[in-house]
Design an enzyme around this catalytic site. Structure first.
Site, PDB file in Angstrom:
ATOM      1  N   GLY A  38       4.943  14.735  20.650  1.00 24.41           N
ATOM      2  CA  GLY A  38       6.018  15.281  19.873  1.00 24.41           C
ATOM      3  C   GLY A  38       5.642  15.863  18.481  1.00 24.41           C
ATOM      4  O   GLY A  38       4.373  16.237  18.354  1.00 24.41           O
ATOM      5  N   GLY A 185      11.881  15.336  -0.760  1.00 22.95           N
ATOM      6  CA  GLY A 185      11.475  14.226  -0.065  1.00 22.95           C
ATOM      7  C   GLY A 185      10.208  14.069   0.209  1.00 22.95           C
ATOM      8  O   GLY A 185       9.314  15.105  -0.477  1.00 22.95           O
ATOM      9  N   HIS A 445     -10.035 -11.363  -3.565  1.00 22.60           N
ATOM     10  CA  HIS A 445     -10.626 -10.797  -4.755  1.00 22.60           C
ATOM     11  C   HIS A 445     -12.069 -10.039  -4.741  1.00 22.60           C
ATOM     12  O   HIS A 445     -12.868 -10.808  -4.103  1.00 22.60           O
ATOM     13  CB  HIS A 445     -10.421 -11.725  -5.856  1.00 22.60           C
ATOM     14  CG  HIS A 445     -11.009 -11.231  -7.304  1.00 22.60           C
ATOM     15  ND1 HIS A 445     -10.404 -10.702  -8.012  1.00 22.60           N
ATOM     16  CD2 HIS A 445     -12.203 -11.432  -7.839  1.00 22.60           C
ATOM     17  CE1 HIS A 445     -11.174 -10.371  -8.959  1.00 22.60           C
ATOM     18  NE2 HIS A 445     -12.331 -10.566  -9.015  1.00 22.60           N
TER      19      HIS A 445
END
Length: 466
Positions: A38, A185, A445
């Site tokens: 698509g 947008g 971290h």
């Protein structure tokens, strides 16, 4: 019945629905008039990210001295940039074809139209190769997607030369010296970011009072400030009166605060929303309810016509590929008699500009409008060790909690790579995590994701590094 399920449209909603149905043992066919994958895989989500990655890399080359590095005669090859984007799209298109074959899904290339039938509408396909094929199935899913909105009365119609849609903007033959982007947008902002990185003078026009209007107000304000620092200009609260070609340029007449202004540029990109692909399917004759170019469905995708379902962009906002895929899986599991999961799962939204924007759940204003007493946390990336080391200190992370229950109801981010982090908050919301759960989560971290922990702590006055 020829099939248990026929899916019309092979975008991220349709092809994922077809795969899930095949996994559940259904005999499935999928009809596609253009390319598998698509708009998203071929002309949207994926190839635009390839373009933006090239722009990001090029922009980084202009700041190498910040990292103690040097490069000379830095330039770009537009044809190669576009070719890489198209290659990426082609690779994923081939990948979907492989998945269809792997899952034994019948792929039919052609244009589908529905006619009355039982137990569900009959699918009549005008085959791309010529001729016609009639398909009968117990269920039919519409996943025909949407297309860019045009406004002919205002001249907001792409002509391929001076006025572009997203399609022309993705395969340009040149980088315009000046560019107007109508609509702020995600699509408009991403193209503004891309072309600015390659040297265009960019102005974005937005009818509403702020850019990225679906985002939290603080994020919108920070985004506009960041984009302006990169040299992108904005006109907000500006109503478009007329866009018209003028010689080798375009002229855009806008009105804001009672003042009319004419903006000129080499090219304009129209990014004023989308409309559902509802035409030519025979929906009106079947009695399918359509509102504002979108098919009306219930929470499972049912249209009200027995055996006919609709998912994805066709079924309304948010117009996001991952929302379409999620709806496809949910719809198929419901059809198969299973108890679908994730019916009310929060849907993240991402804008892949520079800086990136990502969000999930309610904005602070939306939460207050629903009557919630909220606790809001914020953590600036300039206080994060990894962000400082990477040179990406722009932006912040914001959390919105329900003060009464401690539930996380919204999260909003702006900064480098935040689109890769928002899923952590989406997962937390799906699992109904409270502030205690987020406090107890160990974040590695040094990572920028530590800011997510700090933003949660800050909402309750416990931030460690600010």
């Amino acid at each position: 019945m020829d099939f248990d399920l026929v899916v019309i449209g092979a975008g991220p909603g349709g092809y994922v629905a077809a795969i899930r149905a095949a996994q559940l043992g259904l005999k499935v066919a999928i009809v596609e008039r253009d390319k598998l994958g698509g708009i998203c895989l071929n002309w949207g989500c994926i190839p635009t990210k390839a373009l933006l990655k090239s722009a990001e890399a090029f922009e980084t080359l202009g700041h190498l001295e910040d990292y103690g590095l040097r490069a000379e005669k830095v330039s770009f090859d537009l044809d190669a940039v576009v070719a890489r984007s198209r290659k990426v799209a082609g690779q994923l298109n081939a990948g979907v074809a492989f998945l269809m074959k792997k899952n034994k899904i019948t792929v039919i290339e052609g244009e589908a139209r529905l006619e009355a039938g039982a137990p569900s509408p009959v699918v009549r396909v005008a085959l791309k190769a010529g001729g016609e094929r009639i398909l009968k199935a117990a269920n039919v899913i519409l996943a025909t997607g949407a297309r860019a909105r045009t406004l002919p009365d205002l001249g907001l119609v792409p002509d391929g030369e001076r006025v572009w849609s997203y399609r022309e903007a993705m395969v340009p033959d040149r980088v315009p010296t000046s560019l107007l982007v109508v609509g702020s947008g995600a699509i408009g902002i991403e193209f503004a970011s891309f072309y600015k990185a390659l040297g265009s003078e960019v102005t974005v026009i937005e009818a509403l009072p702020r850019i990225l209007p679906v985002e939290d107000e603080e994020v919108s304000a920070a985004a506009q400030k960041a984009f302006e620092a990169r040299g992108i200009a904005f006109r907000t609260g500006a109503s478009v009166r007329r866009l018209a070609p003028s010689g080798k340029s375009v002229e855009l007449t806008v009105e804001a605060g009672g003042v009319t202004e004419v903006l000129k540029a080499e090219v304009a990109i129209v990014a004023v929303g989308i409309v559902g692909n509802v035409e030519g399917l025979g929906l009106e004759a079947l009695g399918v309810t359509i509102e504002k170019t979108h098919v009306v469905t219930d929470s499972h995708g049912a249209t009200g016509v027995p055996g006919l379902w609709a998912i994805g962009d066709l079924a309304g906002p948010p117009w996001l590929a991952h929302k379409a895929s999620h709806e496809g899986v949910h719809c198929v599991e419901h059809i198969a008699g299973q108890k679908p999961s994730g019916l009310t799962a929060p849907i993240p939204g991402c804008t892949y500009a520079s800086p990136q924007i990502a969000s999930v759940g309610l904005t602070e204003a939306q939460a207050k409008a629903r009557g919630l007493e909220v606790k809001v946390g914020r953590f600036p990336l300039r206080a994060n060790g990894k962000a400082i080391a990477a040179g990406h200190t722009e932006g912040f992370i914001k959390t919105v909690f329900d003060a009464a229950t401690g539930a996380l109801v919204g999260a909003h981010m702006i900064g480098a790579d935040v689109t890769e982090m928002i899923q952590g908050y989406a997962l937390a919301m799906t699992l109904e995590a409270t502030e205690a759960d987020l406090f107890a989560t160990v974040f590695p971290h040094p990572t920028i994701s530590e800011g997510m922990h700090e933003a949660a702590l800050d909402a309750f006055g416990w931030a460690l590094h600010t």
